[in-house]
Scaffold this active site. Structure first.
Site: not given
Ligand SMILES: CC(=O)[C@@H](O)[C@H](O)COP(=O)(O)O
Ligand SMILES: NCC(=O)COP(=O)(O)O
Length: 247
Positions: A12, A15, A48, A50, A54, A75, A106, A156, A196
Site C-alpha cells: 500500500n 503514505h 486508497h 479517499r 488526503r 480501495e 480506517t 480482507e 492494516h
Molecule cells: C483501508 C485501509 O486499511 C488502507 O486504506 C490503509 O489504512 C491506508 O491508510 P489510511 O487508512 O491512513 O488512509
Molecule cells: N488494507 C490495509 C492496507 O492496505 C494497509 O494498511 P496499513 O499497513 O497502512 O495500516
C-alpha cells in the site's frame, strides 16, 4: 478451499502520497514507489482514493493503471463518485472499505451485515467490469457470512485490533480471532486477505496463519523506507512473510 502456504504481499503506497500532500510538492511520487515495490517483490499495489483526497489522487491511480506490471488493488468507499471512477479505470481488484472523514485511519471494517442490499448492488456493479471485489471487514463471523451472501468472492480481514492490542493476552486473543475468521472465510469458499497496522514485528504471526491469500501492508513499509529505502523495506517485509508462511 485453499490452505496453501503461498502468501502474497500487496504494498500500500498511500503514505508516500501523504508525505507529498503534506507540502503540496511533486515528490515523493507514489508511482515511483509502486515501481520500486514491484522490483523488490511486491505481488500487487494497493491504493486508497479517499473521499477527502488526503493522500492518493486521481492522477496517481490513472498513471498506475498504465505502468503497473503486477496489479492494482483499488480501495474505495461505497459512493457513487467512487463507483463511477472504478468503472473508468477498471482495476483488477477492488476492495470496498468504510470511510469516515475525520478518522485518522480506517478504524473498523465495513458493516456488510447492516447494509446487505447496498453492498450487494455495489458488488454486482463492480463485478461487471471484471474486478475481483473484496470487502474490508472485521474478523467477525456475522460479517463474513454477510460478505458471502452479497456475492463478494473475497474478504480482507481488518487486523487493526490485533495490531493495537497491548497485553500478551489481548494479542493472543486477537490473533486467534483472525485465525478463526480465516478458517471460517475459507470454509465459506471465500478468498481471504488481511491487513492494516501490520509491521515488521507483528506480521509473522499473521503470515503463519494457513490459507491467507494476501497481506496488504503500507504505513510500516513507508516508515521503514525512510531509513533503508523503499526497495529494501519491501524486500525485508516479503522475506519475513515468506519465512513465516513456511513455518
Ligand atoms: C483501508 C485501509 O486499511 C488502507 O486504506 C490503509 O489504512 C491506508 O491508510 P489510511 O487508512 O491512513 O488512509
Ligand atoms: N488494507 C490495509 C492496507 O492496505 C494497509 O494498511 P496499513 O499497513 O497502512 O495500516
Amino acid at each position: 478451499m485453499s490452505t496453501s502456504n503461498r502468501i502474497l504481499l500487496g504494498v500500500n503506497i498511500d503514505h508516500v502520497a501523504t508525505l507529498r500532500q503534506a507540502r503540496g510538492t511533486r515528490y515523493p511520487d507514489p508511482v515511483k514507489a509502486a515501481l520500486d515495490a514491484e522490483e523488490a517483490g511486491a505481488d500487487g499495489i494497493t491504493v486508497h482514493l479517499r473521499e477527502d483526497r488526503r493522500h492518493i489522487q486521481e492522477r496517481d491511480v490513472l498513471l498506475l493503471k498504465d505502468v503497473l506490471q503486477t496489479r492494482m488493488n483499488f480501495e474505495m468507499g461505497v459512493t457513487e463518485e467512487m463507483m463511477a471512477f472504478a468503472e473508468l479505470i477498471r482495476p483488477a481488484h477492488i476492495c470496498l472499505v468504510p470511510e469516515t472523514r475525520q478518522e485518522l485511519t480506517t478504524e473498523g471494517g465495513l458493516d456488510v451485515a447492516g447494509q446487505e442490499s447496498r453492498i450487494s448492488l455495489a458488488v454486482e456493479r463492480l463485478s461487471k467490469i471484471g474486478a475481483e471485489v473484496s470487502l474490508f471487514i472485521d474478523a467477525d463471523e456475522r460479517q463474513i457470512e454477510a460478505s458471502k451472501r452479497v456475492g463478494a468472492p473475497a474478504i480482507e480481514l481488518h487486523t487493526g485490533r490485533y495490531a493495537d492490542a497491548q497485553t500478551p493476552t489481548d494479542v493472543a486473543d486477537e490473533l486467534q480471532r483472525v485465525a478463526d475468521s480465516v478458517a471460517f472465510g475459507l470454509a465459506q469458499g471465500l478468498i481471504v486477505n488481511a491487513g492494516h497496522g501490520l509491521h515488521y514485528h507483528n506480521v509473522q504471526a499473521i503470515a503463519a496463519i494457513k490459507g491467507i491469500n494476501e497481506l496488504n501492508i503500507g504505513h510500516a513499509l513507508v516508515a521503514h523506507a525512510l531509513f533503508v529505502g523503499f526497495k529494501s523495506a519491501v524486500a525485508e517485509m516479503k522475506a519475513l512473510i515468506l519465512t513465516a508462511a513456511k513455518s
